[in-house]
Design an enzyme around this catalytic site. Structure first.
Site, short mmCIF file in Angstrom:
data_model
loop_
_atom_site.label_atom_id
_atom_site.label_comp_id
_atom_site.label_asym_id
_atom_site.label_seq_id
_atom_site.Cartn_x
_atom_site.Cartn_y
_atom_site.Cartn_z
CB CYS A 46 -48.65 23.77 3.62
SG CYS A 46 -47.04 23.76 2.69
CG ASP A 140 -59.12 6.53 -17.53
OD1 ASP A 140 -58.92 7.25 -16.61
OD2 ASP A 140 -59.18 6.93 -18.64
C1 BEZ Z 1 -45.08 27.35 2.86
O1 BEZ Z 1 -45.92 26.59 2.94
O2 BEZ Z 1 -45.54 28.38 3.44
C2 BEZ Z 1 -43.83 27.12 2.39
C3 BEZ Z 1 -43.17 25.90 2.61
C4 BEZ Z 1 -41.93 25.98 1.97
C5 BEZ Z 1 -41.32 26.88 1.37
C6 BEZ Z 1 -41.73 28.00 1.29
C7 BEZ Z 1 -43.17 28.28 2.00
#
Ligand code: BEZ
Length: 247
Positions: A46, A140
């Site tokens: 993330c 829209d």
């Molecule tokens: C990550 O963002 O590294 C991750 C988050 C949840 C499960 C596996 C990876």
């Protein structure tokens, strides 16, 4: 639970975000929007994704696209994590704000409403985390595209920019973009446009690929609006050299 369908009006939800409480449609205004979800704050994949989205934020702005992320943690976590994301991006400007808000969906209400939960990825309490959804919403307010990745596969934000280019082009002009298309490369003339109409609609030329079936459905035209770059490359009525159709 059924997911959101393409063409449906995207829910006008209210949420707490890192820029305050927002109503989604008002936040979008006349822009295109991308809502992208994340399993958890302070996780490696993330962090790379939000970092990449932040680095590309000028490219999204140029295309009149507003980004919004969602993760199931608190605002406090989002603020702390934002600093890590910016540090990962080597941002030493002293600015600790990401160029897009993150929704704090601690109660998972929005994640459930939008069908974002991944039953295979659970937090330490055994509750499912959000998958990596990408929802692209048009001016829209209708859903134009959705992609769903599992938590273990990070998204390709160059691909997300590429699909924005395709969506914005095809929203205004009756063309479709082929596999691996990039701006500047020929686009396809849809089968629904008769030959004569296609010729007048696309003055830069319509090229059809000869096929064993003898059917002339693989029709290309230079990317509308940037014909000048293509002029010198028009070599045959069968196949434009600089934008070769796939073999
Ligand atoms: C990550 O963002 O590294 C991750 C988050 C949840 C499960 C596996 C990876």
């Amino acid at each position: 639970m059924p997911g959101l369908l393409l063409g449906e009006v995207f829910p006008d939800f209210e949420a707490e975000t890192t820029i305050g409480r927002i109503k989604f449609h008002k936040f979008l205004g006349d822009s295109w929007g991308i809502l992208f979800s994340h399993p958890k704050d302070y996780t490696p994949v993330c962090t790379t994704e939000l970092g990449r989205a932040a680095r590309l934020s000028d490219e999204f702005s140029k295309r009149n696209v507003k980004l919004m992320a969602i993760s199931l943690d608190s605002l406090e976590d989002h603020y702390g994590w934002s600093k890590d994301i910016l540090a990962y991006n080597c941002n030493d400007s002293g600015n600790c704000t990401l160029p897009f808000p993150i929704i704090a969906d601690r109660k998972r209400e929005l994640a459930v409403t939008l069908g974002m939960l991944d039953p295979d990825e659970k937090d330490k309490d055994g509750l499912p985390l959000t998958a990596r959804c990408v929802f692209i919403i048009g001016p829209d307010k209708k859903l134009k595209l959705s992609i769903l990745y599992p938590a273990t596969t990070g998204r390709n934000f160059d691909e997300i920019l590429r699909v924005i280019d395709s969506l914005q082009l095809t929203a205004g002009i009756r063309v479709a973009t082929p596999a691996d298309w990039k701006p500047g490369v020929c686009v396809m003339v849809p089968p629904s446009i008769p030959e004569e109409e296609a010729a007048s609609m696309f003055p830069a030329g319509v090229y059809s690929k000869e096929l064993p079936s003898g059917k002339k459905y693989l029709r290309y035209t230079p990317h509308p609006g940037i014909q000048s770059e293509q002029k010198d490359t028009k070599q045959s009525q069968d196949q434009p050299e600089s934008n070769p159709p796939p073999p």
